[in-house]
Design an enzyme around this catalytic site. Sequence first.
Site, PDB file in Angstrom:
ATOM      1  N   SER A  20       1.115  -1.232  -0.041  1.00  0.00           N
ATOM      2  CA  SER A  20      -0.121  -0.130  -0.030  1.00  0.00           C
ATOM      3  C   SER A  20       0.548   1.352   0.113  1.00  0.00           C
ATOM      4  O   SER A  20       1.703   1.142  -1.517  1.00  0.00           O
ATOM      5  CB  SER A  20      -1.103   0.304   1.288  1.00  0.00           C
ATOM      6  N   ASP A  49      -5.803  -3.579  -2.246  1.00  0.00           N
ATOM      7  CA  ASP A  49      -4.249  -3.507  -2.131  1.00  0.00           C
ATOM      8  C   ASP A  49      -3.801  -4.489  -1.211  1.00  0.00           C
ATOM      9  O   ASP A  49      -4.056  -5.570  -0.263  1.00  0.00           O
ATOM     10  CB  ASP A  49      -5.452  -2.130  -0.779  1.00  0.00           C
TER      11      ASP A  49
END
Length: 305
Positions: free
Chosen positions: A77, A189
């Site tokens: 991320s 993510d």
Amino acid sequence: MLLILVTAALTAACALSPDAYEGAAAPRAAPIVPIHADRPLLGLALGGGGARGFAHVGVIKALEAGGIVPDIVTGSSSGAVIAALYAAGHDGRRLEEIALDLAKGDLVDVVLFGRGWVRGEALQDFVNRMVNSRPIERLDRPFAAVATAARSGRMTVFNRGDTGLAVRASASVPNLFVPPVIEGEEYVDGGLTSPVPVRVAREMGADVIIAVDVSWFARFGNRDGGSMGRFARSERYGLLTGELAAADIVVSPRTPPSRLLDFDGREAHIAAGEAAARDVAPRVRELLARAAAARRAAAAAALSH
């Protein structure tokens, strides 16, 4: 007139559907081959946390001030953004300059239609500019970005191909970012499957690993019993603690409160990272020395047989 407006809206929505990327230039997950060296290798695993990821810059600055320079870098991320730029050769001071010069529009491109309200192309292009359009395998140090395959929930380790797109996939928070489509698969993510990719760094050949946790848990610690109790029972907490347990050193900056895409507190986040890692260097040197001694002992034992 209404029909024209509806048609225009649908056309725009189609145009803003997830982008599809295929071919040799797209990022891909090649089998991980551990790096071998004559000395123990140091890995740095950077976790996700939105704007709190600016704290990674401070951690890197503090490590370098203590003479510590990692050999292998992994990220999930927002951690993948900093990890990619660091792997491309930007040192801590340069990373700070880049961070402080950023405008929100450099990373956030808002859209009105689609699966999220941030397209992600701006982030992808920014990273590729910062790495001089080099693919992952041509960066200055080994790097991998973790993403999650949306349909299966499978962790994917991008270690080849387009660096910017790999980072974009890793940072595509569901319902916030429009998920990119790579070789027919949507990616979201990386923090959903590996909040701080310590085990990936180990697979890549790191003997000693520093994990940097900028998650909500790192910020609050045990100060909010009710919320922490709920978080401690979550699957994501289990993933986080599992990764951190596999690290040799865990750095947990106490970052100030911030929203996911709030850049206003970047200086405070960087300062929090520096403060958290300021005294880490001696411990890192000790662990690397132990690893070197263990290697020598193993080599001597092999010769004696």
